[in-house]
Design an enzyme around this catalytic site. Structure first.
Site, short mmCIF file in Angstrom:
data_model
loop_
_atom_site.label_atom_id
_atom_site.label_comp_id
_atom_site.label_asym_id
_atom_site.label_seq_id
_atom_site.Cartn_x
_atom_site.Cartn_y
_atom_site.Cartn_z
N LYS A 140 1.35 0.23 4.62
CA LYS A 140 2.77 0.14 5.00
C LYS A 140 3.52 1.42 4.63
O LYS A 140 4.25 1.98 5.45
CB LYS A 140 3.41 -1.05 4.30
N ARG B 51 14.56 0.14 4.85
CA ARG B 51 14.57 1.20 3.85
C ARG B 51 13.96 2.50 4.38
O ARG B 51 14.45 3.59 4.13
CB ARG B 51 13.78 0.72 2.62
N ASP C 161 14.26 -3.94 -0.11
CA ASP C 161 14.10 -4.85 -1.24
C ASP C 161 15.28 -4.79 -2.20
O ASP C 161 15.86 -3.74 -2.43
CB ASP C 161 12.85 -4.48 -2.06
N ASP D 179 4.43 -0.63 -7.33
CA ASP D 179 4.34 -1.78 -6.44
C ASP D 179 3.31 -2.81 -6.89
O ASP D 179 3.32 -3.95 -6.41
CB ASP D 179 3.99 -1.33 -5.01
N MET E 26 10.52 2.09 -13.15
CA MET E 26 11.26 2.66 -12.03
C MET E 26 12.41 1.78 -11.54
O MET E 26 13.50 2.27 -11.27
CB MET E 26 10.30 2.95 -10.87
#
Length: 435
Positions: free
Chosen positions: A22, A97, A121, A320, A342
């Site tokens: 992605k 995004r 998100d 992630d 982060m």
């Protein structure tokens, strides 16, 4: 709002192949705007965020043809720049995004790029300063409409320069690289992101005629060229999805083979799961995870202190995957601290796991301590809401390992990042229904 209904507690078995990446797709698709010639891209994932970006490109005037599953051709020889000022673009761009990475290619080739403040998100603040500071250093003029949250950069001709990025932003580096390839002179980017997806972008641009050196390091040198041509590009498998399947296999005590993982591009990911005691076996370019019938034990530091798993810029561990590692730690033997450096809101989904019976202490917005059950206690089924892509899949893994039938609402968040996830999980024995 869509819903998954999951009957947990079943062992899975078989093979699963990861989708195209992605986060690579969002960069690569924006790069098609840099050339008027045909570009063919393979292994594009069929997911919501990527399909939204393809629609945006089509509305901009890019000629797009689907050639087969995951394969498209793009030709950006007649771009409608007026679309960038429309209300439709302001609406469509805000919902994605990755739309921020349209700005660099548009600025480089057409002298102007605009974007509404992007969405995505709800995982914390994600600054755009790195992107626009880079464009300004290349000679662009910046403007911002506070009432409409609309950003713009314009330049007659970009000029190469030296820049030290304030953070090793992946999307920021990608955007600046795409702007710099058509600038006059040489651009040097220090503290550049160097993750595999960015390396893929740079290699693709070089095949199109760009002159980028230092690929894979944090110091990129870009000699500007007049124009770029066409190429063909195949995307890497999605490393986050690979990590998700590793975690799923461990939590459900399942034997699973993950095919075609591009092992050499996984960095710290196998090591992070091995620190939790999970066994992995490399078979060619596949990962084999055996049944963990006796569970898995956290590997503490050599001085006996508690293990901390934290994210870091590449080649550190990708942020992630921390949500998935946190869920996997619930059934480990031992304790672990998950430190999400982060994003300050990404760990807020742990309350749902606590409701299921997990022993988790949320220390602050960035850190959670997990006390593992060692499979002595099973998670209990519950009803949940998916807050973001990665937390959604983490809750899904928890539900598949839990006793009883769970419900996950707002699964559109999961669909943004995972292709046909329910079908693919049913193929390896999961009891999951889309309602």
């Amino acid at each position: 709002m869509g819903t998954f209904r999951i009957e947990g507690g079943h062992q899975l078995h078989g093979e699963i192949t990861p989708q195209g990446a992605k986060n690579e797709a969002l960069q690569i698709l924006c790069a098609v705007l840099l050339s008027a010639e045909k570009i063919t891209i393979n292994n594009i994932p069929d997911i919501v965020d990527v399909n939204k970006l393809i629609s945006l490109l089509e509305d901009l005037g890019v000629k797009i043809q689907k050639k087969g599953k995951g394969t498209y051709t793009f030709k950006a020889d007649d771009i409608n720049l007026d679309y960038l000022q429309t209300d439709q673009f302001k609406q469509d761009g805000r919902g994605l995004r990755g739309s921020i990475m349209l700005v660099g290619p548009l600025l480089a080739r057409f002298g102007k790029g605009y974007i509404p403040k992007p969405g995505g998100d709800k995982i914390g603040r994600r600054r755009l300063d790195t992107h626009f500071e880079g464009f300004i250093k290349l000679g662009a003029k910046f403007r911002y409409n506070r009432e409409e949250y609309f950003y713009g950069v314009e330049a007659d001709k970009l000029k190469g320069t030296y820049m030290l990025l304030d953070e090793a932003s992946v999307t920021g580096t990608a955007n600046i690289v795409m702007a710099a390839v058509l600038a006059e002179g040489t651009t040097t980017i220090y503290n550049a992101a160097c993750e595999p997806y960015l390396q893929q972008l740079c290699k693709m641009l070089n095949r199109m005629g760009a002159k980028i050196s230092g690929i894979g390091s944090n110091l990129l040198t870009i000699e500007g060229v007049e124009s770029l041509g066409g190429t063909e590009h195949t995307m890497l498998p999605d490393m986050i999805e690979i990590g998700s399947w590793i975690g799923l296999a461990a939590m459900t005590k399942s034997e699973l083979t993950i095919n075609d993982v591009s092992w050499d591009d996984l960095g710290q990911i196998p090591n992070a799961f091995q620190k939790l005691g999970i066994q992995l076996e490399r078979r060619g370019d596949d990962i084999f995870i055996p049944k963990h019938e006796n569970g898995y034990e956290v590997q503490n530091y050599i001085d006996g202190s508690i293990l901390t798993i934290a994210d870091a810029p590449w080649p550190g561990l990708t942020p992630d995957l921390l949500s998935i590692l946190l869920v996997v730690a619930i059934q480990a033997k031992g304790e672990v601290v998950i430190h999400q450096k982060m994003f300050e809101s990404r760990l807020f989904f742990v309350d749902k796991l606590i409701d299921m019976g997990a022993k988790i202490i949320l220390c602050d917005p960035h850190r959670a301590t997990v006390i593992g059950h060692n499979f002595q206690s099973t998670l209990k089924a519950t009803t949940m809401v998916s807050p973001d892509i990665r937390a959604g899949v983490s809750l899904l893994i928890a539900a598949l390992s839990a006793k009883g039938t769970s419900t996950i609402n707002n699964i559109e968040q999961i669909d943004r990042g995972y292709e046909n996830i329910d079908e693919r999980l049913r193929a390896i024995g999961a009891k999951i229904v889309r309602v």
